[in-house]
Design a protein around this motif. Structure first.
Motif, PDB file in Angstrom:
ATOM      1  N   ASP A  55     -15.214  55.606  65.616  1.00  0.00           N
ATOM      2  CA  ASP A  55     -14.227  54.687  65.053  1.00  0.00           C
ATOM      3  C   ASP A  55     -14.526  53.250  65.471  1.00  0.00           C
ATOM      4  O   ASP A  55     -14.521  52.332  64.648  1.00  0.00           O
ATOM      5  CB  ASP A  55     -12.811  55.062  65.527  1.00  0.00           C
ATOM      6  N   ARG A 112     -17.726  51.698  63.833  1.00  0.00           N
ATOM      7  CA  ARG A 112     -17.513  51.258  62.450  1.00  0.00           C
ATOM      8  C   ARG A 112     -16.722  49.955  62.409  1.00  0.00           C
ATOM      9  O   ARG A 112     -17.058  49.039  61.665  1.00  0.00           O
ATOM     10  CB  ARG A 112     -16.781  52.335  61.655  1.00  0.00           C
ATOM     11  N   LYS A 113     -15.681  49.856  63.214  1.00  0.00           N
ATOM     12  CA  LYS A 113     -14.866  48.648  63.202  1.00  0.00           C
ATOM     13  C   LYS A 113     -15.617  47.455  63.793  1.00  0.00           C
ATOM     14  O   LYS A 113     -15.584  46.363  63.230  1.00  0.00           O
ATOM     15  CB  LYS A 113     -13.559  48.880  63.965  1.00  0.00           C
ATOM     16  N   SER A 114     -16.283  47.640  64.908  1.00  0.00           N
ATOM     17  CA  SER A 114     -16.984  46.515  65.534  1.00  0.00           C
ATOM     18  C   SER A 114     -18.238  46.129  64.765  1.00  0.00           C
ATOM     19  O   SER A 114     -18.747  45.025  64.923  1.00  0.00           O
ATOM     20  CB  SER A 114     -17.342  46.843  66.984  1.00  0.00           C
ATOM     21  N   TYR A 144     -15.931  44.187  61.255  1.00  0.00           N
ATOM     22  CA  TYR A 144     -14.704  43.403  61.197  1.00  0.00           C
ATOM     23  C   TYR A 144     -14.575  42.417  62.346  1.00  0.00           C
ATOM     24  O   TYR A 144     -13.868  42.653  63.306  1.00  0.00           O
ATOM     25  CB  TYR A 144     -13.499  44.348  61.182  1.00  0.00           C
ATOM     26  N   THR A 152     -12.105  43.266  69.219  1.00  0.00           N
ATOM     27  CA  THR A 152     -11.926  44.461  68.398  1.00  0.00           C
ATOM     28  C   THR A 152     -11.254  45.574  69.196  1.00  0.00           C
ATOM     29  O   THR A 152     -10.372  46.264  68.687  1.00  0.00           O
ATOM     30  CB  THR A 152     -13.277  44.948  67.854  1.00  0.00           C
ATOM     31  N   THR A 172      -6.568  49.405  66.723  1.00  0.00           N
ATOM     32  CA  THR A 172      -7.515  50.167  67.527  1.00  0.00           C
ATOM     33  C   THR A 172      -6.777  50.976  68.591  1.00  0.00           C
ATOM     34  O   THR A 172      -7.088  52.147  68.815  1.00  0.00           O
ATOM     35  CB  THR A 172      -8.547  49.231  68.194  1.00  0.00           C
ATOM     36  N   ILE A 193     -10.277  53.491  60.697  1.00  0.00           N
ATOM     37  CA  ILE A 193      -9.958  52.107  61.048  1.00  0.00           C
ATOM     38  C   ILE A 193      -8.553  51.759  60.562  1.00  0.00           C
ATOM     39  O   ILE A 193      -8.207  52.053  59.419  1.00  0.00           O
ATOM     40  CB  ILE A 193     -10.949  51.117  60.400  1.00  0.00           C
ATOM     41  N   HIS A 201      -6.453  48.268  60.152  1.00  0.00           N
ATOM     42  CA  HIS A 201      -6.409  46.809  60.247  1.00  0.00           C
ATOM     43  C   HIS A 201      -4.977  46.391  60.525  1.00  0.00           C
ATOM     44  O   HIS A 201      -4.042  47.013  60.039  1.00  0.00           O
ATOM     45  CB  HIS A 201      -6.833  46.164  58.929  1.00  0.00           C
ATOM     46  N   ASN A 254     -14.551  57.761  57.301  1.00  0.00           N
ATOM     47  CA  ASN A 254     -14.502  56.373  56.836  1.00  0.00           C
ATOM     48  C   ASN A 254     -13.197  56.050  56.113  1.00  0.00           C
ATOM     49  O   ASN A 254     -13.191  55.543  54.996  1.00  0.00           O
ATOM     50  CB  ASN A 254     -15.702  56.053  55.940  1.00  0.00           C
ATOM     51  N   THR A 272      -9.912  53.804  55.853  1.00  0.00           N
ATOM     52  CA  THR A 272      -9.491  52.460  56.231  1.00  0.00           C
ATOM     53  C   THR A 272      -8.074  52.211  55.750  1.00  0.00           C
ATOM     54  O   THR A 272      -7.760  52.440  54.585  1.00  0.00           O
ATOM     55  CB  THR A 272     -10.431  51.405  55.625  1.00  0.00           C
TER      56      THR A 272
END
Length: 191
Positions: A11, A14-16, A19, A32, A38, A92, A94, A109, A111
């Motif tokens: 996780d 993918r985010k770091s 984004y 992040t 997170t 993820i 946001h 994946n 989001t």
């Protein structure tokens, strides 16, 4: 059973990897890691992992710890994720606030943006099943016993109450398909 550390690493990677505003160590890793979305994902991963511990006293101890952290997380973030929902790698969230995730299953994946609800529709019993590589825009709702296929983008404030096939973008209330093309920029952010 996937290890807790591997799931969190997936996780976070993918985010770091996608984004951040400026490509610095602080932005990519520290900022992040400290985001509220997170935090909610890490607490969910711990709860899902604790649910599968075979040794009962260890499971109970971990679940008590999970409930404490989950209460703290829900209070700080406004995010509720049912720990019994199996969610694939690369999850993820946001932003934060007013997010409820209670699906049957969710693929890799996934989001989510703020204000999203994935849950029961009380008129038609059941929870959604969500495929791989799905993006839910701000304020979108996915309700009832439906299926979202792979590579689906749900636009902001859309209400999805019918199943959506693979490779679609949907908008509106109720949601309607406006594209059957899996090339949306929102879907290019894989591991």
């Amino acid at each position: 059973m996937v290890s807790l550390i591997d799931a969190i690493k997936s996780d976070f990677a993918r985010k770091s990897g996608h984004y951040f505003l400026v490509d610095t160590f602080f932005e990519r890793y520290v900022k992040t890691a400290l985001q509220l979305g997170t935090l909610a994902v890490v607490v969910y991963r711990f709860g899902a992992w604790a649910e599968h511990i075979r040794f009962a006293p260890a499971r109970w101890s971990c679940l008590v710890l999970y409930h404490f952290f989950n209460l703290l997380s829900e209070t700080l973030t406004g995010i509720h994720i049912n720990r019994k929902v199996p969610i694939g790698d690369g999850f993820i969230i946001h932003n934060f606030s007013c997010i409820r995730i209670n699906a049957e299953t969710i693929g890799d994946n996934f989001t989510v943006n703020q204000g999203v609800t994935v849950d029961h529709d009380w008129r038609r019993n059941g929870r959604p099943a969500i495929g791989n590589n799905v993006f839910l825009g701000s304020g979108s709702k996915v309700l009832g016993h439906i299926t979202l296929g792979d590579n689906v983008v749900v636009a902001a404030n859309a209400l999805v109450i019918d199943s959506i096939p693979d490779n679609c973008t949907v908008v509106g209330v109720p949601a309607r398909i406006i594209s059957r093309d899996a090339s949306s920029n929102y879907l290019q952010l894989k591991k």
